[in-house]
Motif scaffolding. Structure first.
Motif: not given
Length: 455
Positions: A55-68
């Motif tokens: 889950a923590d790596q998934r959050r990193e992916f989202i932050a990199l490519f779906e975040g700001d």
């Protein structure tokens, strides 16, 4: 903010949707969306699919490519976006440049060659860097049963070459702005150098080296009047979510004031003084869901908005603005911009480094060549017959010859004229020959106008 350099090792197929059966064209720069997609593919290659990692790596992916995180476009050395507010010589035979965003002179701007025409917001290369830009190849897939090309799988594609006019690998430059919520480990991954594959046909093209480094922020000039020059398509909407009507300056002023005031130290947008803009539709493809992205009506790159502020914006805020961009879907490469308080200037041609001193002494400038060609009395003939030679040299720099002087038309040239033309054909750089033809066309046109007006 990260300063990004990408070095190309193979041609880059940065395709645009083709029209009909025409060859698939290529962009002349790397859009932020292409860089973002290549980095996402590299992350998946390193860690696996986001749905199958902790889950923590998934959050990193989202932050990199779906975040700001904002992914800006990358432009090759020797290229730039020409703003729509810029007027230049129609025939490119002189260096007259007028930026209407900062032009206080009265009357219609003109040059000695004729009318001035506006920029089109396209990426242009300097003359020395524009040689051999695009390569073309045909691709097909054979149907084994019938022995012919399968339907819709026979096509021609263009790609941006990976070597510049000097033979060196082409480099592109831009920036990525990590968001404030990006985890440290993800930020460290983004700041690491690696090999990537960009664009289409990744099996045989698109290999690049991605090299990031911390950017040294140089605060730009500021003032009460600031121009926003868009370098990527930008999606601006009104409070209801509809595309912003750029003709309604009050609505544009209100929308930009709400977005920019927190970034610029409280400086308020009090007026939208002038706008030069074009529109286009932008979409995309979401690889994870295998679904098309929504199509938006965007403001095209090269558009210019001149804003009036109640007080000069904070210079550090302008740095933040240029890294962040404006509008929606900035993490997909939209909304990149530059700020300016002075007129746009045409980039200078780099000094030639390959010609010897002897060659430079032998080769006059383009204007001298043009006048010598004009004085022979065969100016119009040279315009028609010298152009194929220039195009041949642009493709094959070693194809120098003087076959043109052997034509029957030129058998009566004086010895000194033949000597000058021989020197021009054998030693003059391609860009000088190209400029010579432009000046010669002006001289011939002027002679024709005089003949027409003569009683």
């Amino acid at each position: 903010m990260l300063e990004i350099q990408v070095t190309a090792h193979q041609p880059l197929a940065l395709g645009i949707r083709p029209v009909g059966t025409a060859p698939a064209p290529t962009r002349l720069y790397i859009p932020g969306s292409v860089l973002r997609g290549a980095l996402a593919a590299a992350w998946i290659a390193d860690y696996g699919l986001p749905t199958k990692v902790p889950a923590d790596q998934r959050r990193e992916f989202i932050a990199l490519f779906e975040g700001d995180v904002s992914y800006g476009p990358l432009f090759a050395t020797g290229s730039q976006v020409v703003p729509l507010s810029v007027l230049r010589c129609k025939y490119r035979t002189c260096v007259t440049v007028v930026d209407e965003a900062f032009n206080n002179t009265e009357g219609e701007p003109r040059c000695a060659c004729g009318p001035l025409v506006p920029g089109r917001g396209e990426v242009e290369f300097t003359k020395s860097a524009a040689r051999g830009l695009v390569t073309q190849s045909t691709h097909l897939q054979i149907d084994d049963a019938r022995g012919v090309a399968e339907e819709s799988l026979l096509f021609t594609r263009r790609a941006l070459t990976h070597r510049d006019a000097e033979g060196a690998e082409r480099t592109f430059h831009g920036c990525i702005t990590p968001g404030s919520e990006l985890p440290d480990r993800a930020a460290g991954w983004l700041a690491g150098a690696r090999r990537l594959r960009l664009g289409g046909r990744r099996g045989t093209s698109g290999a690049v080296t991605y090299t990031p480094r911390p950017a040294v922020a140089v605060p730009p000039a500021t003032g009460r009047r600031v121009a926003l020059r868009l370098t990527a398509p930008t999606i601006l909407t009104d409070p209801s979510g509809l595309p912003l009507d750029l003709a309604d300056h009050q609505s544009v002023q209100a929308a930009l004031d709400d977005e920019l005031a927190p970034l610029l130290g409280g400086a308020r947008v009090i007026a939208v003084e002038r706008v030069w803009a074009r529109r286009e539709r932008v979409g995309g493809w979401h690889a994870a869901s295998r679904l098309p992205k929504p199509v938006e009506l965007a403001i095209s790159a090269g558009s210019v908005l001149v804003l009036g502020f109640g007080q000069p914006p904070d210079p550090d805020g302008l740095v933040t603005l240029m890294g962040r961009g404006i509008g929606l879907r900035r993490n997909e490469g939209f909304g990149a911009l530059e700020t300016a308080t002075t007129a746009w200037e045409q980039p200078l041609e780099p000094a030639a480094s390959t010609a010897t001193d002897q060659d430079q002494d032998q080769a006059p400038d383009a204007e001298a060549y043009a006048h010598r060609l004009f004085d022979t009395g065969h100016g119009a003939w040279f315009i028609d017959n010298l152009r194929p030679y220039v195009q041949e040299l642009a493709a094959r720099p070693d194809a120098r010859h003087i076959g043109l002087l052997e034509r029957p038309r030129l058998r009566r040239l004086a010895p000194d004229e033949r000597e000058v033309l021989t020197t021009m054909l054998l030693y003059a750089p391609v860009e000088v020959l190209d400029h010579t033809l432009g000046i010669l066309a002006v001289l011939v046109r002027g002679l024709m106008e005089k003949e027409t007006l003569r009683p």
